[in-house]
Write an enzyme that holds these catalytic residues in place. Structure first.
Site, short mmCIF file in Angstrom:
data_model
loop_
_atom_site.label_atom_id
_atom_site.label_comp_id
_atom_site.label_asym_id
_atom_site.label_seq_id
_atom_site.Cartn_x
_atom_site.Cartn_y
_atom_site.Cartn_z
N THR A 279 -3.11 -8.05 10.84
CA THR A 279 -1.80 -7.94 11.50
C THR A 279 -1.37 -6.50 11.81
OG1 THR A 279 -0.78 -8.00 9.33
CG2 THR A 279 -0.88 -10.08 10.52
N ASN B 227 -1.12 0.27 8.50
CA ASN B 227 -0.15 0.47 9.59
C ASN B 227 0.30 1.92 9.69
OD1 ASN B 227 2.81 0.67 8.46
ND2 ASN B 227 1.76 -0.81 7.17
N HIS C 50 0.82 -1.21 0.00
CA HIS C 50 0.00 0.00 0.00
C HIS C 50 0.86 1.26 0.00
CE1 HIS C 50 -3.91 -2.11 1.41
NE2 HIS C 50 -3.90 -1.90 0.11
N SER D 208 5.51 0.13 4.34
CA SER D 208 5.70 0.01 2.90
C SER D 208 6.28 1.29 2.31
CB SER D 208 4.38 -0.37 2.22
OG SER D 208 3.34 0.44 2.70
N GLU E 14 -6.06 -7.69 3.28
CA GLU E 14 -5.57 -8.75 4.19
C GLU E 14 -6.73 -9.38 4.95
OE1 GLU E 14 -2.46 -7.83 7.18
OE2 GLU E 14 -3.49 -9.35 8.39
N HIS F 262 -10.18 -4.02 3.64
CA HIS F 262 -8.73 -4.23 3.53
C HIS F 262 -8.44 -5.61 2.95
CE1 HIS F 262 -4.50 -4.61 4.56
NE2 HIS F 262 -4.48 -3.30 4.74
S1 SF4 Z 1 5.87 -8.06 8.52
FE1 SF4 Z 1 4.96 -6.38 7.31
S2 SF4 Z 1 3.70 -7.36 5.77
FE2 SF4 Z 1 4.13 -8.89 7.35
S3 SF4 Z 1 2.40 -8.75 8.75
FE3 SF4 Z 1 3.99 -7.39 9.54
S4 SF4 Z 1 3.49 -5.36 8.69
FE4 SF4 Z 1 2.35 -6.89 7.49
#
Ligand code: SF4
Length: 288
Positions: free
Chosen positions: A173, A231, A43, A272, A138, A136
């Site tokens: 997550t 995030n 993202h 990201s 995920e 989202h």
């Molecule tokens: S490591 Fe990065 S991509 Fe994987 S769950 Fe955590 S924030 Fe998401």
């Protein structure tokens, strides 16, 4: 201005690094042929634009569309598709295989574990609740690994649930741990048996902790990250509770007027955000 950057959890997390590396390597090994992604790999719009310049771009068709005409899908056979870091549904994986695509799974391994837990809990007879954002990718992909899983966005929504013999909760997550804890307090009264299997990603938790600690020591925080990055939004939220906070995607959005009377700025970034977007912001701030 003095700029203080968060020490460790700023920019690409492990899952994004892995997805990015897969994308770059695929573009290099596919010469002039485009490499496809099942959606936004990560993202962050500038990062996606950079991938596009390398010939890595979203699939021209949706893997969720079961009725695509052969004229659109036939040219895809043999081409490479990267499944996005947020994960995809089993249906999307199956359809990509059926179309003859060469599938590379860029799902973050932590997300893969969450998907497996969701399925396993359902197999054990639990009603699975995913605490996350309904739109989202995920959360949607995780629920798609179950038959009857539900996405719940808030404590208020959880309060409206009926009573279940067995209820299990997991979390997108990138949610805020404090919010998830509140949700579980409601859910545990909604079932005879309640199992809390939430896994907020360790990187996300540490990035939030580091940003809050930094926010207490500066006049203002700048958070760099995608507008659609969950995030990043959580970072903005936790920092805003401590000091004035600005969310930007790139240095071009910075405005001198924001910094009147500010001596020290703290810098945080979403998981990201590319390193050069972070350093460009630091350079701008230091020069002003
Ligand atoms: S490591 Fe990065 S991509 Fe994987 S769950 Fe955590 S924030 Fe998401």
């Amino acid at each position: 201005m003095r700029v203080v950057r968060g020490e460790r959890f700023v920019g690409f997390c492990g899952g994004v690094k892995r997805a990015w590396k897969l994308a770059v390597e695929s573009s290099e090994s596919n010469d002039d042929e485009a490499v496809f992604i099942s959606g936004k790999l990560i993202h962050n719009t500038p990062a996606m634009q950079e991938l596009e310049t390398m010939g890595v771009r979203p699939l021209p068709v949706s893997l969720m569309d079961a009725d695509l005409p052969a004229v659109e899908t036939a040219p895809l056979a043999g081409r490479t598709v990267l499944m996005r870091a947020h994960g995809e549904s089993p249906t999307a994986f199956a359809r990509a295989q059926n179309l003859g695509l060469n599938v590379l799974d860029a799902t973050c391994p932590i997300v893969t574990v969450v998907q497996k837990i969701a399925k396993q809990l359902e197999d054990e007879g639990y009603q699975v609740i995913v605490f996350g954002h309904r739109d989202h990718p995920e959360a949607r992909a995780t629920v798609a690994h179950t038959e009857h899983g539900l996405i719940i966005e808030s404590v208020e929504e959880a309060a409206e649930l009926g009573h279940y013999p067995k209820l299990a909760s997991i979390a997108q997550t990138t949610m805020l741990t404090a919010d998830y804890v509140e949700l579980c307090k409601v859910l545990e009264n909604k079932a005879d048996v309640f199992d809390d299997r939430g896994r907020i990603c360790g990187w996300t938790q540490r990035a939030q902790g580091e940003a809050v600690e930094l926010a207490h020591t500066v006049d203002m925080m700048v958070v760099v990250g995608g507008r659609d990055s969950s995030n990043t939004h959580q970072l903005v939220r936790v920092c805003s509770e401590v000091c004035p906070t600005r969310h930007i995607v790139t240095a071009d959005e910075l405005d001198e007027a924001w910094f009147d009377g500010i001596e020290t700025v703290g810098l945080a970034a979403g998981a990201s955000t590319r390193e050069h977007d972070i350093t460009a912001v630091i350079s701008w701030l230091e020069a002003h």
